[in-house]
Design a protein around this motif. Structure first.
Motif, PDB file in Angstrom:
ATOM      1  N   ALA B  81      54.777  16.203  14.558  1.00  0.00           N
ATOM      2  CA  ALA B  81      53.848  15.109  14.264  1.00  0.00           C
ATOM      3  C   ALA B  81      52.707  15.086  15.274  1.00  0.00           C
ATOM      4  CB  ALA B  81      54.605  13.776  14.279  1.00  0.00           C
ATOM      5  N   HIS B  82      53.063  15.267  16.536  1.00  0.00           N
ATOM      6  CA  HIS B  82      52.055  15.260  17.602  1.00  0.00           C
ATOM      7  C   HIS B  82      51.048  16.400  17.404  1.00  0.00           C
ATOM      8  CE1 HIS B  82      50.577  16.134  21.754  1.00  0.00           C
ATOM      9  NE2 HIS B  82      50.499  14.822  21.809  1.00  0.00           N
ATOM     10  N   THR B  83      51.584  17.598  17.128  1.00  0.00           N
ATOM     11  CA  THR B  83      50.716  18.754  16.925  1.00  0.00           C
ATOM     12  C   THR B  83      49.833  18.558  15.698  1.00  0.00           C
ATOM     13  OG1 THR B  83      52.415  20.178  17.896  1.00  0.00           O
ATOM     14  CG2 THR B  83      50.697  21.254  16.596  1.00  0.00           C
ATOM     15  N   MET B  84      50.451  17.988  14.651  1.00  0.00           N
ATOM     16  CA  MET B  84      49.716  17.768  13.412  1.00  0.00           C
ATOM     17  C   MET B  84      48.586  16.781  13.577  1.00  0.00           C
ATOM     18  SD  MET B  84      49.653  19.307  10.830  1.00  0.00           S
ATOM     19  CE  MET B  84      48.909  18.092   9.736  1.00  0.00           C
ATOM     20  N   ASP B  85      48.816  15.750  14.354  1.00  0.00           N
ATOM     21  CA  ASP B  85      47.745  14.778  14.572  1.00  0.00           C
ATOM     22  C   ASP B  85      46.501  15.484  15.096  1.00  0.00           C
ATOM     23  OD1 ASP B  85      49.216  12.686  13.679  1.00  0.00           O
ATOM     24  OD2 ASP B  85      49.776  11.929  15.663  1.00  0.00           O
ATOM     25  N   LEU B 111      39.550  25.759  13.368  1.00  0.00           N
ATOM     26  CA  LEU B 111      40.892  26.342  13.409  1.00  0.00           C
ATOM     27  C   LEU B 111      40.989  27.401  14.504  1.00  0.00           C
ATOM     28  CD1 LEU B 111      43.740  26.757  12.437  1.00  0.00           C
ATOM     29  CD2 LEU B 111      42.876  28.110  10.525  1.00  0.00           C
ATOM     30  N   LEU B 112      39.924  28.200  14.638  1.00  0.00           N
ATOM     31  CA  LEU B 112      39.916  29.219  15.690  1.00  0.00           C
ATOM     32  C   LEU B 112      39.957  28.574  17.073  1.00  0.00           C
ATOM     33  CD1 LEU B 112      37.343  31.764  14.210  1.00  0.00           C
ATOM     34  CD2 LEU B 112      39.809  32.066  14.435  1.00  0.00           C
ATOM     35  N   VAL B 113      39.283  27.451  17.220  1.00  0.00           N
ATOM     36  CA  VAL B 113      39.321  26.739  18.505  1.00  0.00           C
ATOM     37  C   VAL B 113      40.747  26.297  18.813  1.00  0.00           C
ATOM     38  CG1 VAL B 113      38.653  24.608  19.671  1.00  0.00           C
ATOM     39  CG2 VAL B 113      36.922  25.973  18.503  1.00  0.00           C
ATOM     40  N   GLU B 114      41.441  25.810  17.796  1.00  0.00           N
ATOM     41  CA  GLU B 114      42.830  25.395  18.012  1.00  0.00           C
ATOM     42  C   GLU B 114      43.696  26.580  18.417  1.00  0.00           C
ATOM     43  OE1 GLU B 114      44.384  22.328  18.084  1.00  0.00           O
ATOM     44  OE2 GLU B 114      42.261  21.814  18.255  1.00  0.00           O
ATOM     45  N   VAL B 115      43.503  27.707  17.724  1.00  0.00           N
ATOM     46  CA  VAL B 115      44.276  28.901  18.062  1.00  0.00           C
ATOM     47  C   VAL B 115      44.028  29.290  19.522  1.00  0.00           C
ATOM     48  CG1 VAL B 115      44.573  31.361  17.595  1.00  0.00           C
ATOM     49  CG2 VAL B 115      44.350  29.755  15.702  1.00  0.00           C
ATOM     50  N   ARG B 116      42.793  29.157  19.956  1.00  0.00           N
ATOM     51  CA  ARG B 116      42.455  29.543  21.318  1.00  0.00           C
ATOM     52  C   ARG B 116      42.942  28.542  22.361  1.00  0.00           C
ATOM     53  NH1 ARG B 116      36.310  29.131  22.835  1.00  0.00           N
ATOM     54  NH2 ARG B 116      36.987  26.961  22.685  1.00  0.00           N
ATOM     55  N   ASP B 117      42.691  27.261  22.095  1.00  0.00           N
ATOM     56  CA  ASP B 117      42.928  26.250  23.132  1.00  0.00           C
ATOM     57  C   ASP B 117      44.302  25.605  23.065  1.00  0.00           C
ATOM     58  OD1 ASP B 117      40.397  26.786  23.898  1.00  0.00           O
ATOM     59  OD2 ASP B 117      39.494  24.992  23.025  1.00  0.00           O
ATOM     60  N   ASN B 118      44.967  25.740  21.933  1.00  0.00           N
ATOM     61  CA  ASN B 118      46.281  25.112  21.778  1.00  0.00           C
ATOM     62  C   ASN B 118      47.279  26.170  21.300  1.00  0.00           C
ATOM     63  OD1 ASN B 118      48.352  23.318  21.517  1.00  0.00           O
ATOM     64  ND2 ASN B 118      47.559  22.316  19.677  1.00  0.00           N
ATOM     65  N   PRO B 119      47.450  27.213  22.089  1.00  0.00           N
ATOM     66  CA  PRO B 119      48.256  28.348  21.622  1.00  0.00           C
ATOM     67  C   PRO B 119      49.694  27.968  21.316  1.00  0.00           C
ATOM     68  CG  PRO B 119      47.810  28.530  23.972  1.00  0.00           C
ATOM     69  CD  PRO B 119      46.951  27.422  23.457  1.00  0.00           C
ATOM     70  N   ALA B 120      50.273  27.105  22.126  1.00  0.00           N
ATOM     71  CA  ALA B 120      51.666  26.741  21.889  1.00  0.00           C
ATOM     72  C   ALA B 120      51.814  26.050  20.542  1.00  0.00           C
ATOM     73  CB  ALA B 120      52.169  25.830  23.011  1.00  0.00           C
ATOM     74  N   GLY B 121      50.971  25.070  20.290  1.00  0.00           N
ATOM     75  CA  GLY B 121      51.045  24.356  19.023  1.00  0.00           C
ATOM     76  C   GLY B 121      50.779  25.261  17.835  1.00  0.00           C
ATOM     77  N   ARG B 146      48.644  19.533   4.326  1.00  0.00           N
ATOM     78  CA  ARG B 146      47.493  18.857   4.924  1.00  0.00           C
ATOM     79  C   ARG B 146      46.478  19.844   5.462  1.00  0.00           C
ATOM     80  NH1 ARG B 146      49.630  14.195   8.883  1.00  0.00           N
ATOM     81  NH2 ARG B 146      47.466  14.047   9.537  1.00  0.00           N
ATOM     82  N   ILE B 147      46.971  20.920   6.045  1.00  0.00           N
ATOM     83  CA  ILE B 147      46.047  21.917   6.591  1.00  0.00           C
ATOM     84  C   ILE B 147      45.318  22.648   5.467  1.00  0.00           C
ATOM     85  CG2 ILE B 147      45.900  24.067   7.894  1.00  0.00           C
ATOM     86  CD1 ILE B 147      48.228  23.104   9.584  1.00  0.00           C
ATOM     87  N   VAL B 148      46.107  23.122   4.499  1.00  0.00           N
ATOM     88  CA  VAL B 148      45.507  23.902   3.423  1.00  0.00           C
ATOM     89  C   VAL B 148      44.530  23.055   2.618  1.00  0.00           C
ATOM     90  CG1 VAL B 148      45.993  25.141   1.280  1.00  0.00           C
ATOM     91  CG2 VAL B 148      47.424  25.533   3.276  1.00  0.00           C
ATOM     92  N   SER B 149      44.840  21.773   2.468  1.00  0.00           N
ATOM     93  CA  SER B 149      43.985  20.931   1.636  1.00  0.00           C
ATOM     94  C   SER B 149      42.574  20.818   2.203  1.00  0.00           C
ATOM     95  CB  SER B 149      44.602  19.538   1.481  1.00  0.00           C
ATOM     96  OG  SER B 149      44.539  18.828   2.693  1.00  0.00           O
ATOM     97  N   VAL B 150      42.448  20.887   3.519  1.00  0.00           N
ATOM     98  CA  VAL B 150      41.113  20.844   4.108  1.00  0.00           C
ATOM     99  C   VAL B 150      40.303  22.046   3.645  1.00  0.00           C
ATOM    100  CG1 VAL B 150      39.782  20.883   6.242  1.00  0.00           C
ATOM    101  CG2 VAL B 150      41.886  19.546   6.123  1.00  0.00           C
ATOM    102  N   PHE B 151      40.943  23.210   3.652  1.00  0.00           N
ATOM    103  CA  PHE B 151      40.252  24.419   3.181  1.00  0.00           C
ATOM    104  C   PHE B 151      39.930  24.305   1.689  1.00  0.00           C
ATOM    105  CE2 PHE B 151      41.859  26.057   7.140  1.00  0.00           C
ATOM    106  CZ  PHE B 151      40.929  26.997   7.525  1.00  0.00           C
TER     107      PHE B 151
END
Lengths: 210, 210
Positions: B81-85, B111-121, B146-151
């Motif tokens: 839930a925390h990561t999803m927020d 999304l790329l920023v998240e991959v870079r800055d939040n690698p664990a999540g 929720r993620i796919v729906s944005v795309f």
DNA sequence: GTCTATATTTGGATAGAC
DNA sequence: GTCTATCCAAATATAGAC
């Protein structure tokens, strides 16, 4: 949980899958174990899978797993190798002399076929492939590399100017995720249909630049 | 392993992260536990993660995990839930009034920023997202949706003729896999660079047809 | 409300009958 | 070479001191 009742699965029955003569009966239990392991691990992942669950689904005793594979880790490695043989052979052979867009389409279609026909193997690969901890990196990184390299090479051949080190994984990811979505939520659609949509999404990798 | 030496981590120190006054010190240990859980679970996955490891990394006692979360499963759910927020808020807010290609590029970049800055999540999500067993399906399926729906939505807005139920996941997959490859093997490249390559790979989703 | 034990269960691995 | 029975380490969860 109380003592589980002594399972009623026909105990001594020799279980001959397809009596085809003589030789090909040897590794029957090994195959049963591998198949069961693929199913359970696809659902629960490596760490989440107990050998009790594998043994029960395979219809063999847990001791037989150790006689055939030695340990849980070696069972997993055998399963990965088995899955990979099918995957890499199918993907690498897909172009079959074709070049350009036709070659890429063949690879995309081949991966989609695997997603459809080998769901357990596909999901195991997809789920474990993203674990980057040094634990599996050694055994799984070559797997990822072999798969991605097929995409890189076919794209590089079709478009020498393409940045294949990023574009290759991108097309692989597009195909894999679209395929999983297809199989899970829209299984009624056809393979050529999905292949066409995926190819339409990534066809610009074959063009000069944007 | 013999008796582990009584850990030397400063035991009674109150651990005030950033003394900012009064109220915001309450859930300090909860945050430490969540952060540690994200790190360990990203490497080893849910099933492969022991609460001992989480407690050690967080610098708290294992009992504190149960006081704060109740069980391993509820800790995992809180982490998701925390990561999803963070994920959904970032992705959904990315377009920020933009439309068409600019909106899609903003989402891809986010999304790329998240991959870079939040690698664990990111890795936790990527690794657990593909598990289809009914075990996690209930808690993780809404996450994926929720993620796919944005795309899907941003593509549908840019190109009403697009088959977004397949194209949406495809673009998501392309961005995610390319991003993981970027972070792992080519971290020296820049965000605009990778964003450009990914957009160049999937730009045809914004065009009429192939 | 955090820590130090301790209880209980699960699960990987082995021994030995058949 | 497969099965049953058992061992033992690891890990989830709890109890109780402080």
């Amino acid at each position: 949980m109380p003592t589980p009742p002594p399972r009623t699965t026909t105990p001594p029955e020799p279980v001959v899958p397809h009596a085809d003569g003589f030789a090909a009966r040897r590794a029957a239990t090994s195959q049963q174990i591998l198949q069961a392991a693929a199913q359970v691990m696809a659902d629960r992942g490596y760490a989440g899978t107990s050998l009790d669950a594998v043994a029960e689904l395979a219809g063999v005793a847990k001791g037989s797993i150790y006689n055939n594979f030695g340990s849980k880790e070696r069972l997993f490695e055998a399963l990965i190798a088995h899955t990979m043989d099918r995957f890499s052979a199918t993907l690498a052979a897909a172009p079959d002399g074709r070049t350009g867009a036709a070659a890429l389409e063949a690879v995309v279609s081949a991966l989609l076929v695997e997603v459809r026909d080998n769901p357990a193997g596909t999901q195991l690969l997809a789920a474990e492939l993203f674990r980057m901890g040094r634990t599996w990196q050694e055994s799984l990184e070559p797997v990822r590399e072999r798969i991605v390299s097929v995409f890189r090479e076919v794209i590089a051949q079709a478009n020498p100017a393409a940045d294949v080190s990023v574009v290759g994984p991108a097309v692989f990811g597009a195909t894999l995720i679209a395929g999983l979505e297809w199989r899970t939520f829209q299984p009624e659609r056809t393979l050529p249909d999905i292949t066409g949509v995926v190819m339409g999404s990534v066809r610009s990798v074959l063009e000069p630049a944007g």
